[in-house]
Motif scaffolding. Structure first.
Motif, PDB file in Angstrom:
ATOM      1  N   UNK A   1      74.077 -64.200  54.415  1.00  0.00           N
ATOM      2  CA  UNK A   1      72.685 -64.466  54.615  1.00  0.00           C
ATOM      3  C   UNK A   1      72.110 -64.286  56.091  1.00  0.00           C
ATOM      4  N   UNK A   2      73.137 -64.890  56.922  1.00  0.00           N
ATOM      5  CA  UNK A   2      72.729 -64.859  58.462  1.00  0.00           C
ATOM      6  C   UNK A   2      73.118 -63.595  59.145  1.00  0.00           C
ATOM      7  N   UNK A   3      74.188 -62.846  58.515  1.00  0.00           N
ATOM      8  CA  UNK A   3      74.922 -61.714  59.378  1.00  0.00           C
ATOM      9  C   UNK A   3      75.695 -61.312  58.303  1.00  0.00           C
ATOM     10  N   UNK A   4      75.367 -60.127  57.813  1.00  0.00           N
ATOM     11  CA  UNK A   4      76.178 -59.216  57.002  1.00  0.00           C
ATOM     12  C   UNK A   4      76.716 -57.999  57.468  1.00  0.00           C
ATOM     13  N   UNK A   5      77.867 -57.827  58.172  1.00  0.00           N
ATOM     14  CA  UNK A   5      78.489 -56.655  58.724  1.00  0.00           C
ATOM     15  C   UNK A   5      78.464 -55.167  57.988  1.00  0.00           C
ATOM     16  N   UNK A   6      78.584 -55.709  56.744  1.00  0.00           N
ATOM     17  CA  UNK A   6      78.561 -54.479  55.756  1.00  0.00           C
ATOM     18  C   UNK A   6      77.543 -53.889  55.250  1.00  0.00           C
TER      19      UNK A   6
END
Length: 155
Positions: free
Chosen positions: A83-88
């Motif tokens: 939720x905070x950071x999704x590299x995908x």
């Protein structure tokens, strides 16, 4: 006392029938941070080892993710991380949001708040050396500056 232990054991067995969903969303190579930013192999390995289990759709669940209630903690942690950071799915972020996420990443790595200490318990290879931290911060700063320049150029 014996009844309490039996109740706890029975409850423990019952909660095993409610496993977490460990299905990762389908891969999206065209939106993945490492691909779209042409991340060098050395930095890519650091990010994959120390970040991707919680901050991508490529989670490799540890053995203890099969045991409730530990599995619930793991799944919640992964959901929060994505939720905070999704590299995908980094490419779907607007440029300003990408810059914001990169700033947060720089700060978290510099302050040694990421990866979390609790993550090291089952993932010793994820622990970053001072050199790796410096390389990661430098890389994130470069990508942030490149993104900022891109915004300025497109105005």
């Amino acid at each position: 006392m014996k009844k309490i232990i039996v109740v706890i054991l029975v409850a423990f067995v019952i909660i095993q029938f409610f496993p977490i969903d460990k299905t990762n969303p389908p891969p999206t190579p065209g939106m993945d941070f490492l691909k779209i930013k042409n991340t060098p192999e050395k930095i890519s390995r650091i990010i994959r080892t120390s970040c991707y289990d919680c901050h991508s759709n490529e989670t490799t669940y540890p053995w203890y993710a099969n045991i409730s209630p530990a599995s619930w903690f793991v799944k919640n942690h992964i959901n929060e991380g994505r939720k905070h950071l999704n590299f995908s799915t980094f490419a779907v972020y607007e440029p300003q949001r990408q810059i914001h996420k990169l700033k947060e990443s720089i700060e978290m790595v510099e302050k040694q708040e990421m990866p979390l200490e609790s993550y090291y318990l089952g993932h010793q290879d994820a622990k970053l050396s001072d050199e790796q931290r410096a390389e990661l911060v430098q890389y994130f700063k470069k990508i942030k500056e490149d993104t900022e320049r891109g915004i300025m150029f497109n105005k």
